[in-house]
Design an enzyme around this catalytic site. Structure first.
Site, PDB file in Angstrom:
ATOM      1  N   HIS A 201      -8.038   5.025  -1.431  1.00 59.30           N
ATOM      2  CA  HIS A 201      -6.668   5.449  -1.147  1.00 59.30           C
ATOM      3  C   HIS A 201      -5.725   4.874  -2.196  1.00 59.30           C
ATOM      4  O   HIS A 201      -5.998   3.832  -2.801  1.00 59.30           O
ATOM      5  CB  HIS A 201      -6.244   4.966   0.238  1.00 59.30           C
TER       6      HIS A 201
ATOM      7  N   CYS B 251      -2.157   4.546   5.972  1.00 59.22           N
ATOM      8  CA  CYS B 251      -3.124   4.581   7.067  1.00 59.22           C
ATOM      9  C   CYS B 251      -3.386   3.143   7.542  1.00 59.22           C
ATOM     10  O   CYS B 251      -3.017   2.181   6.861  1.00 59.22           O
ATOM     11  CB  CYS B 251      -4.411   5.252   6.606  1.00 59.22           C
TER      12      CYS B 251
ATOM     13  N   GLU C 146      -2.861   3.284  -2.023  1.00 61.31           N
ATOM     14  CA  GLU C 146      -2.381   1.919  -1.802  1.00 61.31           C
ATOM     15  C   GLU C 146      -3.456   0.887  -2.118  1.00 61.31           C
ATOM     16  O   GLU C 146      -3.177  -0.134  -2.747  1.00 61.31           O
ATOM     17  CB  GLU C 146      -1.914   1.745  -0.344  1.00 61.31           C
TER      18      GLU C 146
ATOM     19  N   CYS D 208      -5.146   0.858   4.915  1.00 60.25           N
ATOM     20  CA  CYS D 208      -4.267   0.411   3.832  1.00 60.25           C
ATOM     21  C   CYS D 208      -3.255  -0.603   4.335  1.00 60.25           C
ATOM     22  O   CYS D 208      -2.981  -1.597   3.661  1.00 60.25           O
ATOM     23  CB  CYS D 208      -3.567   1.608   3.194  1.00 60.25           C
TER      24      CYS D 208
END
Length: 157
Positions: free
Chosen positions: A53, A83, A55, A86
């Protein structure tokens, strides 16, 4: 335009560029003391690693380049609502502030919301859809795993 909007626009532009490269619409910018120290975009389409992801990749990059201490008190600007994975990683890293441009509600019609995961995580383990259990092991070495770690830390100091 204030500082938050400026860095959020940068995160959104990273996300837009990622769309053009075949990726998902997520970008992140890590800022420490008013300066960008790392950026990331969602790279699942390149790696098939579901943890790639924006992040996470941004905080990994910041830690590699500037050391983990640079994340303490930093701000992460994300194109979308982070999410739970993260968010947890940013908390563990010591990120002090998170701002995001697009909410879970914005992403819901496009199957880009993690609101259901947040709701699931609020439930007790026994009520979640994933089986989660604590299975203690007997201590056969005379020293627990965590005590062994503490002892090793003392030996390396």
């Amino acid at each position: 335009m204030n500082e938050a909007q400026r860095f959020l626009r940068q995160a959104v532009e990273l996300a837009r560029d990622n769309i053009k490269s075949g990726g998902r619409p997520f970008g992140a910018v890590v800022v420490n003391n008013g300066k960008v120290i790392a950026t990331g975009v969602n790279e699942i389409h390149l790696s098939d690693d579901l943890t790639d992801h924006a992040e996470l990749l941004a905080i990994r990059s910041a830690a590699r380049t500037h050391g983990a201490a640079a994340l303490k008190g930093s701000t992460v600007y994300a194109s979308g609502h982070p999410c739970p994975m993260c968010l947890a990683a940013m908390r563990i890293a010591g990120v002090g502030k998170i701002a995001y441009a697009h909410s879970n509600e914005d992403g819901e019609p496009f199957d880009l919301s993690t609101a259901a995961i947040y709701a699931e995580l609020k439930r007790p383990f026994a009520e979640q859809s994933m089986a989660i259990s604590h299975v203690p092991l007997p201590n056969e070495t005379g020293q627990t795993l965590y005590a062994q770690w503490v002892q090793a830390q003392k030996g390396s100091a």
